[in-house]
Scaffold this active site. Structure first.
Site, PDB file in Angstrom:
ATOM      1  N   SER A  57       0.798  -1.287  -0.078  1.00  0.00           N
ATOM      2  CA  SER A  57      -0.083  -0.063  -0.054  1.00  0.00           C
ATOM      3  C   SER A  57       0.827   1.244   0.075  1.00  0.00           C
ATOM      4  O   SER A  57       1.545   1.639  -1.059  1.00  0.00           O
ATOM      5  CB  SER A  57      -0.823  -0.078   1.266  1.00  0.00           C
ATOM      6  OG  SER A  57      -1.845   0.909   1.207  1.00  0.00           O
ATOM      7  N   ASP A  60      -1.748   1.342  -3.337  1.00  0.00           N
ATOM      8  CA  ASP A  60      -2.881   0.033  -4.093  1.00  0.00           C
ATOM      9  C   ASP A  60      -4.123   0.714  -4.221  1.00  0.00           C
ATOM     10  O   ASP A  60      -5.269  -0.190  -4.283  1.00  0.00           O
ATOM     11  CB  ASP A  60      -2.634  -1.103  -3.094  1.00  0.00           C
ATOM     12  CG  ASP A  60      -3.182  -0.556  -1.577  1.00  0.00           C
ATOM     13  OD1 ASP A  60      -3.458   0.581  -1.123  1.00  0.00           O
ATOM     14  OD2 ASP A  60      -3.427  -1.675  -0.869  1.00  0.00           O
ATOM     15  N   ASP A  78      -6.343   2.150  -2.270  1.00  0.00           N
ATOM     16  CA  ASP A  78      -7.728   1.876  -1.401  1.00  0.00           C
ATOM     17  C   ASP A  78      -7.804   3.148  -0.539  1.00  0.00           C
ATOM     18  O   ASP A  78      -8.677   3.358   0.400  1.00  0.00           O
ATOM     19  CB  ASP A  78      -7.332   0.616  -0.485  1.00  0.00           C
ATOM     20  CG  ASP A  78      -6.189   0.569   0.437  1.00  0.00           C
ATOM     21  OD1 ASP A  78      -5.345   1.600   0.171  1.00  0.00           O
ATOM     22  OD2 ASP A  78      -6.089  -0.423   1.045  1.00  0.00           O
ATOM     23  N   PRO A 137       1.850   2.943  18.429  1.00  0.00           N
ATOM     24  CA  PRO A 137       2.652   2.509  17.460  1.00  0.00           C
ATOM     25  C   PRO A 137       1.960   2.277  16.046  1.00  0.00           C
ATOM     26  O   PRO A 137       0.690   1.711  16.268  1.00  0.00           O
ATOM     27  CB  PRO A 137       2.938   1.165  18.228  1.00  0.00           C
ATOM     28  CG  PRO A 137       1.700   0.833  19.165  1.00  0.00           C
ATOM     29  CD  PRO A 137       1.197   2.130  19.413  1.00  0.00           C
ATOM     30  N   SER A 138       2.625   2.370  15.047  1.00  0.00           N
ATOM     31  CA  SER A 138       1.978   2.183  13.715  1.00  0.00           C
ATOM     32  C   SER A 138       1.774   0.173  13.542  1.00  0.00           C
ATOM     33  O   SER A 138       2.867  -0.221  14.060  1.00  0.00           O
ATOM     34  CB  SER A 138       2.949   2.681  12.700  1.00  0.00           C
ATOM     35  OG  SER A 138       2.714   1.925  11.263  1.00  0.00           O
TER      36      SER A 138
HETATM   37  C1  G16 Z   1      -3.573   0.388   6.317  1.00  0.00           C
HETATM   38  C2  G16 Z   1      -5.288   0.371   6.920  1.00  0.00           C
HETATM   39  C3  G16 Z   1      -5.586   1.721   7.397  1.00  0.00           C
HETATM   40  C4  G16 Z   1      -4.743   2.389   8.261  1.00  0.00           C
HETATM   41  C5  G16 Z   1      -3.059   2.559   7.794  1.00  0.00           C
HETATM   42  C6  G16 Z   1      -2.124   2.974   8.766  1.00  0.00           C
HETATM   43  O1  G16 Z   1      -3.814   1.349   5.204  1.00  0.00           O
HETATM   44  O2  G16 Z   1      -5.851  -0.483   6.146  1.00  0.00           O
HETATM   45  O3  G16 Z   1      -6.794   1.285   8.097  1.00  0.00           O
HETATM   46  O4  G16 Z   1      -5.100   3.559   8.600  1.00  0.00           O
HETATM   47  O5  G16 Z   1      -2.746   1.182   7.344  1.00  0.00           O
HETATM   48  O6  G16 Z   1      -2.110   2.166   9.657  1.00  0.00           O
HETATM   49  P1  G16 Z   1      -0.853   2.478  10.921  1.00  0.00           P
HETATM   50  O7  G16 Z   1      -1.176   3.766  11.294  1.00  0.00           O
HETATM   51  O8  G16 Z   1      -1.188   1.506  11.963  1.00  0.00           O
HETATM   52  O9  G16 Z   1       0.304   2.290  10.181  1.00  0.00           O
HETATM   53  P2  G16 Z   1      -3.206   0.820   3.957  1.00  0.00           P
HETATM   54  O10 G16 Z   1      -3.567   1.906   3.099  1.00  0.00           O
HETATM   55  O11 G16 Z   1      -1.545   1.166   4.143  1.00  0.00           O
HETATM   56  O12 G16 Z   1      -3.079  -0.303   3.662  1.00  0.00           O
END
Ligand code: G16
Length: 552
Positions: free
Chosen positions: A65, A287, A289, A507-508
């Protein structure tokens, strides 16, 4: 050779590095592509088990993504096109992290716990993004599927939401649409053409004027799959939308200084897009989305219309249409901690607002609680869910030829087109773009008028590297820190220093970093607060490298 012997033999071709442990994150496994070959093979195995268990087609999307090009990842798609159910995330970690010699034991354990009949057929749809590593990694998924006797349909390079769409179409026996690329383009574009057909004559002229004066919608494809597939779709749109596509994969690196995440986090336009004053622009992520909109005003200032603004536009449109159609259905908007405080204040006055933890899988679930659930993360990831009862009521009204009141009939038809233009399986940049364009056209709103619905509080997102991001745990929809001790107290003290301020730390689940979010009355105060919170994280949660520095 038995199935299990075959799995054992083939798994040796996709060996797990000894001792490597990976976590299932916000949207599946995601890390440097070099670490993922065994994960892909094993997710192929898991998809077969999930397919046998649900007696339905399951999707596997190879993508990272918004992450940099050298990363990759995998997203698993459940029968209705939603993210795989959280109870199976545990199994995915069990398989992903089993050392080579106990893989079969881990596999058999899932089969036993879920009472899976291995005689059941398994059908898996596979898709991949444009990363150089995706070809080989999707082959590893196929190997996993076929080792356990599953059937593979490989869609090749598709957007993540297109794969989700295919899975939903297949499992609804075509009721949701046809599980082909053409089926996807036709369904969405026909609904978009229907939606814009209802633009009132006077409004239509204003819209055409705006389209011709600003010429087009400018789209930043993030140098990813969204650009390729949007190109394919253009011919289905019957010139109802003129698109100028930038960062379209011909040159430039995926997500590098472009794409929805870059624009949202940096709060500036992507490289490679030539914007004129007042032109509507949007960016997809790698990607496709996620989507964010933006424009430049006559003073050259950049204005971002993120997921919160998109949710507001769509939520209030739906509410207006329901009122005009005389339908008693509840519309709610689901947000996360990243939602701008101004958006929440505005929305709470007009609609029901609900909160949940970051991650589409959580938002999707929360939105299912309502007749119509609009969910958007501020980063631009979102969609609209209509309950079966809501779809039934809207369809019935839209087809009722006895309605004499034109306003009521039009509102019902607009709601009906909205159901078909939005990809209810998952957030979809292309589908969201068509809905936003349709709503702006129907309501005769310019991008500036949409922006003026409310003013965002200044906000800032930062990333901090720590030795182990798992030291930070959170509660209350990730708005408060539980560990390490003292960090939440430090954040609370800092927040008190600035008017209208708010900050949180989490945390991410997709990158190896800690995310910091801050908002306050002015950009200066917001940046000062974000900087101080970054320092607190660095000092209390084991920051690595140099201390975080102020941005400017
Ligand atoms: C994914 C998730 C999203 C989220 C994002 C960032 O998006 O589908 O719901 O907001 O990751 O997540 P984090 O803050 O935990 O890193 P994508 O578009 O990267 O697949």
């Amino acid at each position: 050779m038995t199935q299990f012997e075959k799995v054992f033999r083939n798994s040796a071709l996709h060996p797990k590095p000894v001792g490597l442990v990976l976590q299932y994150g916000t949207a599946g496994f995601r890390t440097n592509a070099k670490e993922l070959d065994h994960i892909m093979f094993r997710m192929g195995l898991l998809a077969v088990l999930r397919s046998k268990k649900t007696k339905a087609t399951i999707g596997v999307m190879v993508t990272a993504s918004h992450n940099p090009e050298e990363d990759n990842g995998v997203k698993l798609v459940d029968p209705m096109g939603e993210m795989v159910t959280p109870s199976w995330e545990e199994y995915s970690m069990q398989l992903a992290n089993a050392e080579q010699d106990v893989l079969l034991t881990a596999l058999k354990d899932v089969i036993e716990k879920e009472a899976i009949s291995m005689d059941q057929d398994a059908n898996i749809f596979i898709g991949k993004d444009t990363r150089p590593s995706s070809e080989k990694l999707s082959q590893a998924v196929s190997d996993g599927v076929m080792s356990l006797g599953g059937h593979v349909h490989d869609y090749g390079v598709v957007t993540t939401p297109q794969l989700h769409f295919m899975v939903r179409c297949q499992n609804t026996q075509g009721c949701y649409g046809s599980p082909t690329m053409e089926g996807y383009y036709r369904k969405l574009s026909q609904a978009f053409v229907q939606l814009t057909k209802h633009v009132r004559q006077s409004t239509f002229h204003q819209w055409v004027h705006r389209l011709t004066s600003s010429k087009h919608l400018l789209v930043d494809g993030a140098n990813g799959v969204g650009a390729l597939r949007l190109r394919d779709m253009e011919r289905f749109l019957q010139n109802q939308l003129q698109i100028s596509l930038f960062n379209d994969c011909r040159e430039g690196k995926l997500n590098f200084q472009c794409g929805a995440d870059y624009v949202k986090v940096q709060q500036k336009p992507p490289q490679g897009v030539e914007m004129s004053v007042g032109e509507r622009c949007c960016s997809f992520d790698g990607d496709a989305d996620r989507i964010v909109y933006y424009y430049k005003d006559s003073d050259g200032c950049f204005h971002l219309q993120d997921g919160d603004k998109i949710a507001t536009l769509i939520g209030t449109f739906l509410k207006d249409m329901l009122t005009q159609a005389g339908l008693d259905l509840q519309v709610a908007v689901v947000q996360t901690a990243y939602a701008n405080g101004s958006s929440t204040r505005y929305l709470e006055d007009v609609l029901k607002v609900s909160w949940c933890t970051t991650g589409v899988k959580h938002l999707h679930h929360a939105a299912q609680e309502f007749d119509i659930g609009v969910y958007f993360e501020a980063n631009g990831h979102g969609t609209v869910l209509f309950s079966n009862a809501a779809v039934h009521k809207i369809e019935k009204l839209a087809q009722d030829s006895s309605i004499k009141n034109e306003k009521k009939r039009t509102a019902a038809q607009l709601l009906h087109s909205t159901i078909n233009v939005i990809n209810q399986a998952v957030g979809d940049a292309i589908s969201d773009m068509l809905l936003v364009e349709g709503v702006l056209a129907v309501q005769g709103l310019s991008v500036q008028q949409w922006d003026a619905i409310y003013s965002d509080l200044p906000n800032r997102q930062r990333k901090i590297k720590v030795a182990d991001r798992r030291v930070i745990t959170t509660t209350d929809a990730e708005r408060r820190v539980v560990t390490p001790p003292g960090l939440q107290e430090a954040v609370d003290m800092l927040v008190k220093k600035y008017p209208q301020s708010r900050a949180f730390v989490r945390p991410s689940g997709t990158e190896d970093i800690i995310r910091v979010y801050a908002e306050a009355d002015t950009q200066e105060n917001t940046d000062a607060l974000a900087q101080e919170v970054c320092l607190a994280v660095y000092r209390l949660a084991g920051g690595v490298g140099e201390e975080p520095k102020p941005l400017h």
